[in-house]
Design a protein around this motif. Structure first.
Motif, short mmCIF file in Angstrom:
data_model
loop_
_atom_site.label_atom_id
_atom_site.label_comp_id
_atom_site.label_asym_id
_atom_site.label_seq_id
_atom_site.Cartn_x
_atom_site.Cartn_y
_atom_site.Cartn_z
N ASP A 1 -4.84 -20.40 1.07
CA ASP A 1 -3.60 -19.64 1.22
C ASP A 1 -3.93 -18.14 1.25
O ASP A 1 -4.67 -17.65 0.39
CB ASP A 1 -2.67 -19.96 0.04
N GLY A 2 -3.40 -17.42 2.22
CA GLY A 2 -3.72 -16.01 2.40
C GLY A 2 -3.41 -15.19 1.15
O GLY A 2 -4.18 -14.31 0.77
N TYR A 3 -2.28 -15.48 0.52
CA TYR A 3 -1.89 -14.70 -0.66
C TYR A 3 -2.88 -14.91 -1.81
O TYR A 3 -3.30 -13.96 -2.47
CB TYR A 3 -0.48 -15.09 -1.11
N ALA A 4 -3.27 -16.18 -2.03
CA ALA A 4 -4.22 -16.48 -3.11
C ALA A 4 -5.54 -15.77 -2.85
O ALA A 4 -6.15 -15.22 -3.77
CB ALA A 4 -4.42 -17.99 -3.23
N VAL A 5 -5.99 -15.77 -1.59
CA VAL A 5 -7.23 -15.08 -1.24
C VAL A 5 -7.09 -13.58 -1.50
O VAL A 5 -7.96 -12.96 -2.12
CB VAL A 5 -7.59 -15.35 0.25
N ALA A 6 -5.95 -13.02 -1.06
CA ALA A 6 -5.74 -11.58 -1.24
C ALA A 6 -5.72 -11.21 -2.72
O ALA A 6 -6.27 -10.17 -3.12
CB ALA A 6 -4.42 -11.16 -0.57
N LYS A 7 -5.12 -12.05 -3.55
CA LYS A 7 -5.07 -11.76 -4.99
C LYS A 7 -6.47 -11.76 -5.61
O LYS A 7 -6.80 -10.89 -6.43
CB LYS A 7 -4.20 -12.81 -5.72
N GLU A 8 -7.29 -12.72 -5.21
CA GLU A 8 -8.66 -12.77 -5.76
C GLU A 8 -9.47 -11.56 -5.30
O GLU A 8 -10.21 -10.97 -6.07
CB GLU A 8 -9.36 -14.07 -5.33
N LEU A 9 -9.31 -11.21 -4.02
CA LEU A 9 -10.05 -10.05 -3.49
C LEU A 9 -9.57 -8.76 -4.15
O LEU A 9 -10.36 -7.85 -4.40
CB LEU A 9 -9.88 -9.97 -1.96
N THR A 10 -8.27 -8.70 -4.44
CA THR A 10 -7.72 -7.52 -5.12
C THR A 10 -8.38 -7.33 -6.48
O THR A 10 -8.74 -6.22 -6.88
CB THR A 10 -6.19 -7.68 -5.28
N LYS A 11 -8.58 -8.45 -7.18
CA LYS A 11 -9.22 -8.40 -8.50
C LYS A 11 -10.64 -7.85 -8.37
O LYS A 11 -11.06 -6.97 -9.14
CB LYS A 11 -9.22 -9.82 -9.09
N VAL A 12 -11.39 -8.34 -7.38
CA VAL A 12 -12.76 -7.87 -7.16
C VAL A 12 -12.75 -6.37 -6.84
O VAL A 12 -13.56 -5.60 -7.35
CB VAL A 12 -13.44 -8.67 -6.03
N ALA A 13 -11.78 -5.96 -6.00
CA ALA A 13 -11.69 -4.56 -5.59
C ALA A 13 -11.36 -3.66 -6.78
O ALA A 13 -11.92 -2.57 -6.94
CB ALA A 13 -10.64 -4.40 -4.49
N GLN A 14 -10.45 -4.13 -7.65
CA GLN A 14 -10.07 -3.35 -8.83
C GLN A 14 -11.25 -3.21 -9.79
O GLN A 14 -11.55 -2.12 -10.27
CB GLN A 14 -8.90 -4.01 -9.57
N ASP A 15 -11.92 -4.33 -10.03
CA ASP A 15 -13.03 -4.31 -11.00
C ASP A 15 -14.17 -3.42 -10.52
O ASP A 15 -14.87 -2.81 -11.33
CB ASP A 15 -13.54 -5.74 -11.24
N GLY A 16 -14.35 -3.35 -9.17
CA GLY A 16 -15.47 -2.58 -8.65
C GLY A 16 -15.13 -1.13 -8.31
O GLY A 16 -16.01 -0.37 -7.92
N HIS A 17 -13.86 -0.73 -8.47
CA HIS A 17 -13.43 0.64 -8.18
C HIS A 17 -13.91 1.13 -6.81
O HIS A 17 -14.57 2.16 -6.71
CB HIS A 17 -13.91 1.60 -9.27
N TYR A 18 -13.56 0.38 -5.77
CA TYR A 18 -14.00 0.77 -4.43
C TYR A 18 -13.09 1.84 -3.84
O TYR A 18 -11.89 1.87 -4.10
CB TYR A 18 -14.02 -0.46 -3.51
N ASP A 19 -13.69 2.71 -3.02
CA ASP A 19 -12.93 3.77 -2.34
C ASP A 19 -12.35 3.28 -1.03
O ASP A 19 -11.30 3.73 -0.59
CB ASP A 19 -13.86 4.96 -2.04
N LEU A 20 -13.12 2.40 -0.38
CA LEU A 20 -12.73 1.93 0.95
C LEU A 20 -12.93 0.42 1.01
O LEU A 20 -14.00 -0.08 0.64
CB LEU A 20 -13.60 2.62 2.02
N ILE A 21 -11.89 -0.28 1.44
CA ILE A 21 -11.98 -1.74 1.58
C ILE A 21 -11.74 -2.08 3.04
O ILE A 21 -10.72 -1.71 3.62
CB ILE A 21 -10.96 -2.42 0.66
N ILE A 22 -12.72 -2.74 3.63
CA ILE A 22 -12.64 -3.08 5.05
C ILE A 22 -12.51 -4.60 5.18
O ILE A 22 -13.33 -5.35 4.66
CB ILE A 22 -13.91 -2.61 5.80
N ALA A 23 -11.44 -5.03 5.86
CA ALA A 23 -11.29 -6.45 6.18
C ALA A 23 -11.01 -6.53 7.68
O ALA A 23 -10.68 -5.52 8.31
CB ALA A 23 -10.14 -7.05 5.39
N GLY A 24 -11.16 -7.70 8.25
CA GLY A 24 -10.83 -7.86 9.66
C GLY A 24 -9.33 -7.95 9.84
O GLY A 24 -8.60 -8.34 8.93
#
Lengths: 318, 248
Positions: B91-114
């Motif tokens: 499910d796209g939402y579930a994937v986005a939520k998990e990726l959001t967690k990774v992005a928050q934990d890693g304090h990224y400046d730029l997130i690139i997805a297709g």
């Protein structure tokens, strides 16, 4: 409770895809036994929405350029105000930009590329195309609010006159760090996304100097022009005309391919088109296997004849 | 600058699409998987930022152990570290939520997805991530420049393009144009050897909250045979398009 549709316009004129979204929203509202509301960022042409079944038109008091974050927030407020259980958008670039933001804002499941009315409403199940239209997937949405991205030309226009009311809508405008610096858009040109017919050409045309006949054919048909990937890579045509898997998707009613062999990546991008016509000198071109009508022949002879005959046809049939 | 590139593991374009388990699941038998093309353009742009602006580039994917070959390929192309969230991406939402967690934990400046994956064509993950993160978002991004905290991006719109400026953090839905096909890198032997030693961290999903579920697949009805029209008989084509196909 209601169904809410997001109505897009271009220079004050309602887009065809927006009327299709309204047609779909009307049918869906009937199924759910509820009313249809529309949210629109322009105050012209709203009478037309009444003829496609919109009961209530919210005209947003906001006239700045499209900014996805602000628009998504405004549509979210409109959905909350109308207590919408389903929000329907088109498959335009702007709608695809907004829908995921609405999904998070409304805590509602979003299904894109939907090709028909829900097959059932308990549980709420819609059919969407997947794998570049090589398959369909029945998809359940389990949230209270559902967000549907309607595939272009999938439902068609269905008139359904109602008496409509218009209501000004003054939402809270959020601030955003995104600034729109410049919009570069060809005026008065049919876009690939909006077109009912797309005329596309490939390397078989031998050079960019030969595109006049493609443009002439497009003009006779009121079509958008497109091209294959090699043609855009060679710089014969702008990238924005490249259709295919890594280019723009096409879901037109009629797709005419001239001098395009039909590589699988090209077919993946144009699969959703309903009727495909192929003109190619090579009878073995793979595109013939994927098309509905084919002519084996030299584009430089066939296309001018086709233009001439279409002009005669248009003169007779209006 | 810290960059996170989200990678989908998708069937190669030429794959035969079939379903299994009574048409409830994709049949991956004999299917070659690749980095989603839209993600590969983004990854290649990220490599440019690494070379020219000294960025660090991590890659992340949501999927089972079978997707690690795709992450290793991204490491061989030049990413510094990889994460795999151990969850079926249904499910796209579930994937986005998990990726959001990774992005928050890693304090990224730029997130690139297709802009979308070429399998389920959802096109929702980057927009959902941006909204959940409260970051700026540019979809259909065909050009991206970063200077300090300021980003200048070009978005492809219907019939043209639009130039936007914003501040980091930023999420983009990328596509061809970020780099050209000729810029894509095929990993060399040194890259492949180095990739084996780079960290690939497996994370367990934090919530796996879904909004939608795919219940059943079907293939379109087989297409009728093509009708061939003689090149000297254009009237017949016009007649077919008008009376049979009803498209003119």
């Amino acid at each position: 409770m209601s169904v809410l549709v997001y109505i897009e316009s271009d220079n004050g004129a309602l887009k065809k895809a927006a009327l299709e979204v309204a047609s779909y929203g009307r049918a869906l509202a009937n199924t759910l036994n509820t009313s249809l509301s529309a949210v629109i960022f322009s105050s012209e042409n709203n009478e037309l929405l009444a003829s496609y079944g919109v009961d209530k038109v919210l005209t947003v008091d906001y006239s700045e350029k499209f900014n996805a974050k602000i628009y998504a927030d405004i549509i979210t407020q409109a959905a909350q105000k109308e207590q919408a259980t389903v929000v329907v958008l088109s498959s335009s670039a702007d709608s695809r930009y907004l829908a995921p933001m609405l999904s998070v804002g409304l805590d509602g499941g979003y299904v894109p590329n939907v090709v028909e009315l829900p097959t059932q409403t308990q549980p709420f199940t819609v059919k969407r195309s997947v794998f570049s239209n090589k398959a369909f997937c029945a998809t359940e949405i389990s949230t209270a609010v559902k967000i549907i991205g309607l595939s272009n030309n999938a439902f068609g226009l269905v008139e359904h006159p109602v008496s409509s009311q218009t209501e000004p809508f003054s939402p809270n405008i959020i601030s955003t760090e995104i600034n729109i610096e410049n919009v570069d858009k060809a005026a008065n040109k049919v876009t690939i996304a909006d077109a009912e017919t797309v005329v596309s050409a490939g390397r078989g045309l031998k050079g960019p100097e030969n595109w006049a006949m493609v443009e002439d054919l497009a003009e006779v048909l009121g079509a958008a022009t497109a091209c294959s990937k090699p043609v855009s890579d060679l710089g014969w045509r702008p990238h924005s005309e490249h259709v295919g898997q890594t280019g723009k998707p096409v879901a037109s009613n009629l797709y005419i391919a001239i001098g395009i062999s039909g590589a699988i990546q090209h077919l993946a991008g144009i699969n959703s088109s309903k009727v495909k016509v192929v003109i190619n000198t090579d009878p073995e071109a793979p595109f013939f296997k994927a098309a509905d009508y084919g002519i084996v022949g030299d584009a430089f002879e066939v296309v001018p004849k086709l233009i001439e005959k279409l002009k005669e046809f248009k003169a007779q049939n209006g | 600058m810290k960059i996170l590139v989200c990678i989908s593991h998708v069937p190669d374009t030429t794959s035969k699409i079939n379903f299994t388990n009574d048409n409830t699941a994709f049949d991956s038998t004999g299917v070659q998987f690749v980095i989603n093309p839209n993600d590969e353009f983004g990854l290649t742009r990220a490599m440019w930022f690494k070379e020219k602006q000294n960025a660090t580039v991590d890659v992340v994917n949501v999927g089972g152990p079978e997707t690690e070959s795709t992450l290793r390929k991204a490491l061989a192309i030049g990413a510094d570290a990889a994460f795999r969230v151990n969850m079926a991406p249904t499910d796209g939402y579930a994937v986005a939520k998990e990726l959001t967690k990774v992005a928050q934990d890693g304090h990224y400046d730029l997130i690139i997805a297709g802009r979308e994956s070429i399998d389920y064509n959802g096109g929702m993950v980057p927009g959902m991530m941006a909204t959940a993160l409260g970051a700026s978002f540019v979809n259909n991004c065909i050009s991206l420049e970063i200077e300090g905290e300021k980003a200048t991006a070009v978005r492809e719109i219907d019939g043209g393009k639009e130039t936007l400026t914003t501040m980091l953090p930023l999420v983009i839905g990328g596509q061809k144009g970020l780099v050209e096909e000729s810029d894509l890198k095929i990993p060399n032997m040194r890259g492949i050897m180095m990739a084996r030693k780079k960290p690939l961290t497996v994370l367990e999903p934090s919530e796996n909250k879904t909004f939608t579920s795919s219940v059943h697949f079907e293939k379109p009805a087989p297409k009728g045979a093509i009708k061939m029209v003689d090149a000297d008989n254009i009237d017949e084509l016009i007649d077919l398009l008008h009376n049979e196909a009803k498209v003119i």
